[in-house]
Design a protein around this motif. Structure first.
Motif, short mmCIF file in Angstrom:
data_model
loop_
_atom_site.label_atom_id
_atom_site.label_comp_id
_atom_site.label_asym_id
_atom_site.label_seq_id
_atom_site.Cartn_x
_atom_site.Cartn_y
_atom_site.Cartn_z
N TRP A 59 78.89 60.13 82.28
CA TRP A 59 78.19 59.28 81.26
C TRP A 59 78.83 59.70 79.94
N GLU A 60 79.69 60.68 79.59
CA GLU A 60 79.96 61.08 78.35
C GLU A 60 80.84 59.89 77.98
N ALA A 61 81.88 59.68 78.71
CA ALA A 61 82.86 58.62 78.34
C ALA A 61 82.20 57.13 78.54
N LYS A 62 81.35 56.80 79.05
CA LYS A 62 80.55 55.55 78.99
C LYS A 62 79.87 55.47 77.62
N LEU A 63 79.43 56.67 77.32
CA LEU A 63 78.57 56.62 76.00
C LEU A 63 79.75 56.57 75.04
N VAL A 64 80.76 56.93 74.63
CA VAL A 64 81.83 56.84 73.99
C VAL A 64 82.40 55.43 73.85
N GLN A 65 82.34 54.83 75.30
CA GLN A 65 82.95 53.62 75.34
C GLN A 65 82.03 52.35 74.65
N ILE A 66 80.87 52.90 74.78
CA ILE A 66 79.74 51.98 74.16
C ILE A 66 79.86 52.15 72.82
N GLU A 67 80.21 53.07 72.08
CA GLU A 67 80.26 53.18 70.62
C GLU A 67 81.72 52.57 70.39
N ARG A 74 81.56 44.08 70.19
CA ARG A 74 81.69 43.35 71.53
C ARG A 74 80.29 43.64 72.16
N TRP A 75 79.29 42.75 71.68
CA TRP A 75 77.97 43.35 71.96
C TRP A 75 77.52 42.88 73.51
N MET A 76 78.06 42.00 74.07
CA MET A 76 77.90 41.85 75.63
C MET A 76 78.14 42.84 76.39
N LEU A 77 79.38 43.45 75.97
CA LEU A 77 79.94 44.72 76.86
C LEU A 77 79.08 45.77 76.46
N VAL A 78 78.47 46.08 75.15
CA VAL A 78 77.65 47.06 75.03
C VAL A 78 76.42 47.08 75.69
N ARG A 79 75.92 45.76 75.78
CA ARG A 79 74.47 45.73 76.45
C ARG A 79 74.75 46.13 77.98
N ARG A 80 75.60 45.75 78.38
CA ARG A 80 75.99 45.79 79.85
C ARG A 80 76.18 47.57 80.07
N LEU A 81 76.82 48.05 79.30
CA LEU A 81 76.85 49.29 79.61
C LEU A 81 75.76 50.35 79.21
N ILE A 82 75.07 49.78 78.18
CA ILE A 82 73.75 50.71 78.13
C ILE A 82 72.75 50.48 79.17
N ASP A 83 72.83 49.42 79.67
CA ASP A 83 71.82 49.05 80.81
C ASP A 83 72.03 50.08 82.00
#
Length: 323
Positions: A59-67, A74-83
């Motif tokens: 989750w740490e890596a995914k959080l930073v990837q979202i940031e 790249r909002w579509m990728l942001v929303r996908r990873l947030i979900d």
């Protein structure tokens, strides 16, 4: 450590390099977060790639990837990873707050258009060389159902975006087109964005590109369009091979599609994208039982692209295979 990584002198105060020796995953993600806030996203992505190699589900890596994706718009990728991240249990409260903030900002960005054609035209008149002004104009026209002229505005986005060297505007354009099911043209803008980013493409972007191409195969002009893309861009042949086979399948040439499928299965044994296409082949051939079994197995299979699982569910419903 991860929260403190946004501090400008974090590398000296913590120091993060020592954390890597003690706890590699934490150290790498913290250093990546530090570099994002310092504006060095290339280094941040390299560090994240190392972190994901240690634990793909971190989750740490995914959080930073979202940031990082948010930094690049790249909002579509942001929303996908947030979900995806929100399905995890026991996330720290501060992480939930960060996700909520990014999610709100992501929604605001998506709704930034929300203006009339007249308002958008004023933006274009004031900033004729700004690709984002033309993108807002295209969005306003699409929202109003005024499709004539959208092509001209998107052409301006492509030309001015290339001149400005702004990959983010291409990704935003692609996501706008995806929202209006113009997948074949969204594919163009994703490729422009990747090219403007120096050809760099992580797995999430690869999956998004694959999904878009797969969806674009429904369009009558897709075959010719895929051929053009192959000439213009260094695109993964596997993406084009599967998407072209789907085009053939959907345009009523089952015999040729069968041959293409067998070639794909030999070249890419066990590939979930090929299995997805095989399920659709059986559905269109009238073998509902085999199609249902393949789609159901894809939905349950672990470690495959999320879009394949989602598409399997969509196709089960489309072909009336739900029990």
């Amino acid at each position: 450590v991860l929260r403190a990584a946004v501090v400008p002198d974090a590398m000296d105060v913590i120091p993060l390099a020592d954390v890597v020796e003690i706890e590699p995953l934490l150290g790498l993600t913290a250093q990546a977060r530090y570099n994002i806030y310092q504006g060095d996203v290339d280094v941040a992505q390299e560090l994240l790639d190392q972190a994901f190699a240690i634990n793909p589900d971190s989750w740490e890596a995914k959080l930073v990837q979202i940031e990082l994706y948010a930094h690049e718009h790249r909002w579509m990728l942001v929303r996908r990873l947030i979900d995806e991240l929100r399905t995890m249990t026991d996330l720290p409260d501060w992480v939930q707050r960060v996700l909520e903030g990014i999610d709100r900002h992501s929604s605001d960005q998506q709704l930034e258009g929300g203006m009339s054609i007249e308002e958008a035209k004023q933006k274009v008149d004031e900033n004729p060389d700004d690709p984002r002004a033309h993108l807002l104009m295209a969005e306003a026209m699409l929202e109003a159902g005024e499709y004539k002229g959208v092509d001209d505005e998107m052409r301006q986005v492509a030309e001015l975006g290339a001149r400005a060297g702004d990959p983010a505007v291409f990704f935003d354009a692609a996501e706008l087109l995806r929202r209006y099911q113009a997948d074949i043209y969204a594919l163009d803008f994703y490729l422009l964005g990747i090219e403007a980013s120096g050809g760099k493409m992580d797995q999430a972007m690869h999956d998004l590109l694959f999904e878009t191409a797969y969806l674009a195969a429904t369009e009558p002009e897709a075959e010719e369009h895929f051929a053009d893309l192959k000439r213009q861009y260094d695109i993964d042949p596997f993406i084009l091979d599967v998407s072209l086979a789907r085009f053939v399948l959907l345009h009523d040439d089952l015999a040729v599609a069968d041959e293409l499928l067998h070639t794909l299965m030999e070249a890419y044994p066990g590939a979930p994208e090929v299995d997805l296409l095989l399920g659709e082949f059986y559905a269109l051939s009238g073998d509902s039982e085999k199609a249902r079994d393949i789609f159901a197995s894809l939905i349950e299979r672990q470690g495959i692209p999320k879009w394949v699982q989602g598409m399997a569910g969509v196709l089960m419903e489309r072909y009336s295979l739900l029990e």
